[in-house]
Design an enzyme around this catalytic site. Structure first.
Site, mmCIF file in Angstrom:
data_model
loop_
_atom_site.group_PDB
_atom_site.id
_atom_site.type_symbol
_atom_site.label_atom_id
_atom_site.label_comp_id
_atom_site.label_asym_id
_atom_site.label_seq_id
_atom_site.Cartn_x
_atom_site.Cartn_y
_atom_site.Cartn_z
ATOM 1 N N GLY A 293 0.446 9.685 6.721
ATOM 2 C CA GLY A 293 0.558 9.739 5.267
ATOM 3 C C GLY A 293 -0.559 10.559 4.645
ATOM 4 O O GLY A 293 -0.331 11.332 3.699
ATOM 5 N N ASP B 297 -6.941 -0.883 4.905
ATOM 6 C CA ASP B 297 -6.353 -0.775 6.242
ATOM 7 C C ASP B 297 -6.745 -1.938 7.159
ATOM 8 O O ASP B 297 -6.285 -2.017 8.301
ATOM 9 C CB ASP B 297 -6.758 0.559 6.882
ATOM 10 C CG ASP B 297 -6.136 1.737 6.144
ATOM 11 O OD1 ASP B 297 -5.059 1.564 5.536
ATOM 12 O OD2 ASP B 297 -6.732 2.824 6.159
ATOM 13 N N LYS C 257 2.495 1.082 3.377
ATOM 14 C CA LYS C 257 1.712 1.721 4.442
ATOM 15 C C LYS C 257 2.659 2.177 5.557
ATOM 16 O O LYS C 257 3.851 2.293 5.330
ATOM 17 C CB LYS C 257 0.637 0.749 4.948
ATOM 18 C CG LYS C 257 -0.428 0.444 3.900
ATOM 19 C CD LYS C 257 -1.195 1.692 3.536
ATOM 20 C CE LYS C 257 -2.143 1.457 2.387
ATOM 21 N NZ LYS C 257 -2.713 2.688 1.857
#
Ligand code: S3P
Length: 441
Positions: free
Chosen positions: A92, A317, A344
């Site tokens: 991403g 994360d 995510k």
């Protein structure tokens, strides 16, 4: 792959370079004038895709040794039309930041990726870039594959981020380098600031100031970047798994050396300390414009805490592995404000809760919050669906090291997108993993 209960996780290790900084080093190096050398670059699939993309755009990029790369840039606005679609695989960050790069060049580029990346929202980046002059040739679709057309005459904008995302902020700032005039991004919560730091280091004019409750980051257009060598510190998001394992497995002590501890990235470590974990930053120092430390972690008795939503950007994360740690904390750990986790590499909120539940841990999703009720032991015995998400795979292999029964993840191959050394390093420290089909040990 399956993780079995470990007796202790101990030793001193280095983790590979930070993923966010590595992507940026390749992109900004490729936009600089002259050459620079990057040391400690993360050589994982996500970052290698960015290197390939920057080469396809005309930057001269050469690997000289382990983590050592030489980049000769094309100058800001000097990249050229690639001959084929740019494939970002699972990444991403690579995809969203390159959109900012392409925006300021007169070129048409198709961006493609794997099934996970192709389901992630790109509108959050395309909307501000469209205001600056980028065209999207796929109507209103906002997922890959996408074909976008940039322009050499980008307009500067002032843009308030609707979501706390460093990727969106960065794409706008990168495009701002090539716009006519000043571009400002306003953020409600501080997100990782590696773009601002590195662009400033390479000579761009970047200002950060408080405007009421918002943080304003302004970049001057028609910029030039100069080639200067970059050192990439160890990735705190990778170190998090080793630290978590040490905290969870009795009798452990691990030191991870040279880890980035920039405060826009260190929320996980702050939270562990609040939970009572014996985690200490040793030998704190500045390296290449970033704060770095050796992180020492020892097995600890943990208590549940509330993790406030304002902290989410600095540990976004790390929630899957924090949830694993929370399984052994006394009482409830309430992680608040996790809406961004749903977009995510997988819907990480759902994947984390499910992974815990199949391993006998009490976990529930309450709106945008994840609530884990810890216990003295983790049952384990479950198989976790990773959904093409490297951090889900690593978080549950880590959980397995402290569970009564083995924990299996259905796809450990995806770990190579960010941390291919994970199983090797963990094994060196005392972890027990079995690849499918092996007899184990
Ligand atoms: C990243 C920003 C974060 C993070 C990602 C890397 C970056 O994403 O989850 O792994 O390098 O800018 P968002 O900006 O979407 O929160």
């Amino acid at each position: 792959m399956t993780a079995r209960r470990a007796t202790a996780i101990s030793g001193e290790v280095n983790v590979p370079g930070d993923k966010s900084i590595s992507h940026r080093a390749l992109m900004f190096g490729g936009m600089a004038t002259g050459s620079l050398r990057v040391r400690g670059l993360l050589e994982a699939e996500d970052v290698l895709n960015t290197a390939a993309a920057m080469r396809a755009l005309g930057a001269d990029i050469e690997r000289q040794g382990d983590g050592v790369w030489r980049i000769t840039g094309a100058g800001v606005g000097g990249l050229s039309q690639p001959q084929a679609p740019l494939d970002f695989g699972n990444a991403g960050t690579g995809t969203r930041l390159i959109m900012g790069v392409i925006a300021g060049h007169d070129m048409t580029v198709q961006l493609i990726g794997d099934a996970s990346l192709s389901s992630r929202p790109m509108g959050r980046v395309l909307n501000p870039l469209k205001q600056m002059g980028l065209e999207v040739l796929d109507g209103t679709r906002d997922t890959l594959p996408l074909t976008i057309r940039g322009t050499a005459s980008l307009l500067p904008i002032d843009y308030e981020l609707p979501v706390p995302s460093a990727q969106v902020k960065s794409a706008i700032l990168i495009a701002g380098l090539m716009a006519r005039g000043e571009t400002t991004v306003l953020e409600h919560e501080a997100t990782r600031d590696h773009t601002e730091r590195m662009l400033r280091y390479l000579g761009a004019e970047v200002r950060t100031e408080q405007r009421g409750r918002l943080r304003a980051i302004t970049i001057a257009g028609d910029a030039e970047l100069v080639g200067r060598d970059i050192v990439v510190p160890g990735d705190p998001s990778s170190a998090a798994f080793l630290v978590a394992a040490a905290v969870m497995v009795p009798g452990s002590e691990v030191t991870v050396k040279g880890v980035l501890v920039n405060e826009t990235r260190s929320g996980f470590y702050t939270t562990l300390q609040e939970m009572g974990a014996d985690v200490t930053f040793l030998n704190a120092r500045e390296e290449g414009g970033e704060q770095v430390a050796d992180i020492r972690a020892r097995s600890s008795q943990l208590r549940g805490v509330t993790v406030p939503s304002e902290r989410a950007p600095s540990m976004i994360d790390e929630y899957p592995v924090l949830a694993a740690v929370a399984s052994l904390a006394q009482g409830e750990t309430r992680m608040q404000g996790l809406a961004e986790l749903k977009v995510k590499e997988s819907d990480r909120l759902a994947a984390t809760a499910e992974g815990l539940q199949v391993n006998g841990v009490a976990a529930e999703i309450d709106g945008d919050n994840l609530v884990v009720t810890g216990a003295a032991q983790i049952a384990g015995g479950g198989t976790v669906a990773t959904h093409l998400d490297h951090r889900i795979a690593m978080a549950f292999l880590t959980l397995g090291l402290a569970a009564n029964e083995p924990v299996t993840v259905d796809d450990a191959g995806i770990i190579a997108t960010s941390f291919k050394e994970f199983t090797g390093l963990m094994t060196e420290l005392g972890a027990k993993f079995e690849a499918p089909g092996s007899s184990g040990q």
